[in-house]
Design an enzyme around this catalytic site. Sequence first.
Site, PDB file in Angstrom:
ATOM      1  N   MET A   1       0.683  -1.077   0.010  1.00 34.61           N
ATOM      2  CA  MET A   1      -0.077   0.066   0.046  1.00 34.61           C
ATOM      3  C   MET A   1       0.874   1.165  -0.103  1.00 34.61           C
ATOM      4  O   MET A   1       1.003   1.883   1.001  1.00 34.61           O
ATOM      5  CB  MET A   1      -0.848  -0.044   1.035  1.00 34.61           C
ATOM      6  CG  MET A   1      -1.665   1.011   1.488  1.00 34.61           C
ATOM      7  SD  MET A   1      -2.733   1.761   0.292  1.00 34.61           S
ATOM      8  CE  MET A   1      -2.459   3.342   0.369  1.00 34.61           C
ATOM      9  N   PRO A   2       1.618   1.338  -1.143  1.00 33.25           N
ATOM     10  CA  PRO A   2       2.353   2.684  -0.868  1.00 33.25           C
ATOM     11  C   PRO A   2       1.581   3.885  -1.399  1.00 33.25           C
ATOM     12  O   PRO A   2       0.748   3.869  -2.093  1.00 33.25           O
ATOM     13  CB  PRO A   2       3.290   2.513  -2.195  1.00 33.25           C
ATOM     14  CG  PRO A   2       2.915   1.217  -3.117  1.00 33.25           C
ATOM     15  CD  PRO A   2       1.760   0.590  -2.145  1.00 33.25           C
ATOM     16  N   LEU A   3       1.875   4.985  -0.901  1.00 30.04           N
ATOM     17  CA  LEU A   3       1.344   6.426  -1.491  1.00 30.04           C
ATOM     18  C   LEU A   3       2.746   7.045  -2.143  1.00 30.04           C
ATOM     19  O   LEU A   3       3.688   7.107  -1.484  1.00 30.04           O
ATOM     20  CB  LEU A   3       1.147   7.139  -0.066  1.00 30.04           C
ATOM     21  CG  LEU A   3       0.669   8.779  -0.406  1.00 30.04           C
ATOM     22  CD1 LEU A   3      -0.623   8.804  -1.437  1.00 30.04           C
ATOM     23  CD2 LEU A   3       0.241   9.306   0.726  1.00 30.04           C
ATOM     24  N   ASP A  37      -3.414  -1.077  -6.586  1.00 33.35           N
ATOM     25  CA  ASP A  37      -3.095  -0.374  -5.475  1.00 33.35           C
ATOM     26  C   ASP A  37      -2.288   1.017  -5.928  1.00 33.35           C
ATOM     27  O   ASP A  37      -1.296   0.991  -6.000  1.00 33.35           O
ATOM     28  CB  ASP A  37      -1.795  -1.290  -4.682  1.00 33.35           C
ATOM     29  CG  ASP A  37      -1.672  -0.721  -3.332  1.00 33.35           C
ATOM     30  OD1 ASP A  37      -1.838   0.495  -3.048  1.00 33.35           O
ATOM     31  OD2 ASP A  37      -0.920  -1.498  -2.663  1.00 33.35           O
ATOM     32  N   THR A  72       6.017   6.457   0.346  1.00 30.79           N
ATOM     33  CA  THR A  72       5.481   6.067   1.664  1.00 30.79           C
ATOM     34  C   THR A  72       4.966   4.670   1.713  1.00 30.79           C
ATOM     35  O   THR A  72       3.925   4.475   0.848  1.00 30.79           O
ATOM     36  CB  THR A  72       4.739   7.056   2.533  1.00 30.79           C
ATOM     37  OG1 THR A  72       5.168   8.304   2.404  1.00 30.79           O
ATOM     38  CG2 THR A  72       4.540   6.503   3.988  1.00 30.79           C
TER      39      THR A  72
END
Length: 128
Positions: A1-3, A37, A72
């Site tokens: 789950m990267p931002l 994602d 992130t």
Amino acid sequence: MPLVQIDALRAGPHRLEALGRAVHEALQETIGIPADDLFQILTSHDGTTGTLRHGTYFGIERDDDIVYVRITLRAGRTPQQKRALYRRIAELAEAYAGTEPRNVFVTLTENGPADWSLGEGQAQYAPE
């Protein structure tokens, strides 16, 4: 789950989209994130009201085509996976957006499961 946050100077919508695609595909290939994602913040700075600064740190000659990529994500990737990610982002940024690898600056910030809420006011990775 990267931002993912991508900042580029005077980048039009096609370049921003190409950079976003490069980073997303690199994340899929190197650390196995799912195709859906996709959480990205893509920002173009006009050079007047917003700009990007760069130096020649580590002897790398950067120019105004620099792209800053901040990712992130939850902790747990190996140094080898991270190096593969950096390499692949640089390769795909050049292939898709024409950005030379010397101008691709990537930083990762890791955190834990309780540091994410993906909506609904819930901590989906750390339920009660």
